[in-house]
Design an enzyme around this catalytic site. Structure first.
Site, PDB file in Angstrom:
ATOM      1  N   HIS A  13       7.005   1.950   3.954  1.00 28.33           N
ATOM      2  CA  HIS A  13       7.648   0.652   3.762  1.00 28.33           C
ATOM      3  C   HIS A  13       9.152   0.859   3.172  1.00 28.33           C
ATOM      4  O   HIS A  13       9.937  -0.216   3.446  1.00 28.33           O
ATOM      5  CB  HIS A  13       7.009   0.090   2.281  1.00 28.33           C
ATOM      6  CG  HIS A  13       5.557  -0.074   2.406  1.00 28.33           C
ATOM      7  ND1 HIS A  13       4.454   0.259   1.541  1.00 28.33           N
ATOM      8  CD2 HIS A  13       4.853  -1.001   3.336  1.00 28.33           C
ATOM      9  CE1 HIS A  13       3.434  -0.128   1.857  1.00 28.33           C
ATOM     10  NE2 HIS A  13       3.505  -1.052   2.955  1.00 28.33           N
ATOM     11  N   LYS A  30      -8.382  -7.144   0.144  1.00 30.03           N
ATOM     12  CA  LYS A  30      -8.183  -5.734  -0.108  1.00 30.03           C
ATOM     13  C   LYS A  30      -8.571  -5.347  -1.495  1.00 30.03           C
ATOM     14  O   LYS A  30      -8.287  -6.224  -2.250  1.00 30.03           O
ATOM     15  CB  LYS A  30      -6.759  -5.034   0.358  1.00 30.03           C
ATOM     16  CG  LYS A  30      -6.326  -5.064   1.757  1.00 30.03           C
ATOM     17  CD  LYS A  30      -5.212  -4.660   1.954  1.00 30.03           C
ATOM     18  CE  LYS A  30      -4.676  -4.639   3.468  1.00 30.03           C
ATOM     19  NZ  LYS A  30      -3.328  -4.100   3.630  1.00 30.03           N
ATOM     20  N   ARG A  72       3.663   0.125  12.850  1.00 34.71           N
ATOM     21  CA  ARG A  72       3.436   1.758  13.210  1.00 34.71           C
ATOM     22  C   ARG A  72       2.708   1.890  14.528  1.00 34.71           C
ATOM     23  O   ARG A  72       3.105   2.724  15.272  1.00 34.71           O
ATOM     24  CB  ARG A  72       2.531   2.246  11.956  1.00 34.71           C
ATOM     25  CG  ARG A  72       3.228   2.016  10.758  1.00 34.71           C
ATOM     26  CD  ARG A  72       2.452   2.344   9.634  1.00 34.71           C
ATOM     27  NE  ARG A  72       1.235   1.189   9.477  1.00 34.71           N
ATOM     28  CZ  ARG A  72       0.112   0.877   8.649  1.00 34.71           C
ATOM     29  NH1 ARG A  72       0.338   1.921   7.841  1.00 34.71           N
ATOM     30  NH2 ARG A  72      -0.496  -0.001   8.847  1.00 34.71           N
ATOM     31  N   SER A  97      -0.782   2.785   2.618  1.00 40.08           N
ATOM     32  CA  SER A  97      -1.231   2.753   1.376  1.00 40.08           C
ATOM     33  C   SER A  97      -2.602   3.033   1.117  1.00 40.08           C
ATOM     34  O   SER A  97      -2.823   3.886   0.022  1.00 40.08           O
ATOM     35  CB  SER A  97      -0.852   1.253   0.528  1.00 40.08           C
ATOM     36  OG  SER A  97       0.400   0.837   0.801  1.00 40.08           O
TER      37      SER A  97
END
Ligand code: PNS
Length: 160
Positions: A18, A42, A95, A132
């Site tokens: 990030h 999440k 990514r 994360s």
């Protein structure tokens, strides 16, 4: 015209990937808002206020605070935040191909909703496997998260 971009995410917690994307965004735009958004899909580890504090500290530590604003948004559509602050662009880090698949529909919807364009930025390849959720898992099982997160985050998670 002042070019303002928003880098949104759960940032639970902020990673070096990030930070890499945020640093790249600061070179492309006059003002960059890093916005912590509650993602109901999440299961969160950190409270939103704590995520904001850690991002602020990491940005200070990285020396890129000059044109960065850190905030949170839980009032509805992200594009409404963009409109409120005069941002015309959303920035997303990509990514892998999976990220493109996940991000493309959101980019289309955000453009349809409010004409907000999405710009995809690639982080350093060395950060391409960092997420994360992996950091949360490693931290919860007592592993060393220092290779993946800013110092302030490692310190917060494990007193490193
Ligand atoms: O880091 P994440 O969890 O992948 O970030 C996803 C996030 C928070 C950017 C996304 O869920 C989002 O934009 N939420 C805001 C709600 C919204 O505006 N939804 C409609 C358009 S996608």
């Amino acid at each position: 015209m002042r070019r303002i971009a928003v880098v949104p995410g759960s940032f639970d917690p902020v990673t070096l990937g990030h930070m890499d994307v945020i640093a790249r965004a600061t070179k492309l735009f006059d003002e960059v808002h890093v916005v912590v958004v509650h993602n109901p899909d999440k299961h969160a580890l950190l409270p939103i206020a704590q995520r904001v504090t850690l991002i602020e500290e990491a940005i200070e530590e990285a020396g890129i605070s000059e044109n960065v604003v850190v905030s949170s948004w839980s009032m509805g559509l992200l594009v409404d935040y963009c409109t409120d602050v005069g941002a015309t662009v959303l920035i997303k880090g990509i990514r892998t191909q999976l990220d493109i698949t996940y991000e493309t529909p959101m980019a289309m919807v955000n453009r349809n909703l409010a004409g907000i364009e999405t710009v995809f930025l690639m982080p350093e390849p060395g950060h391409s496997y960092v997420s994360s959720s992996l950091v949360r898992q490693v931290a919860s099982l007592g592993g060393d998260v220092r290779p993946y997160v800013p110092h302030v985050v490692a310190k917060y998670l494990q007193g490193a």
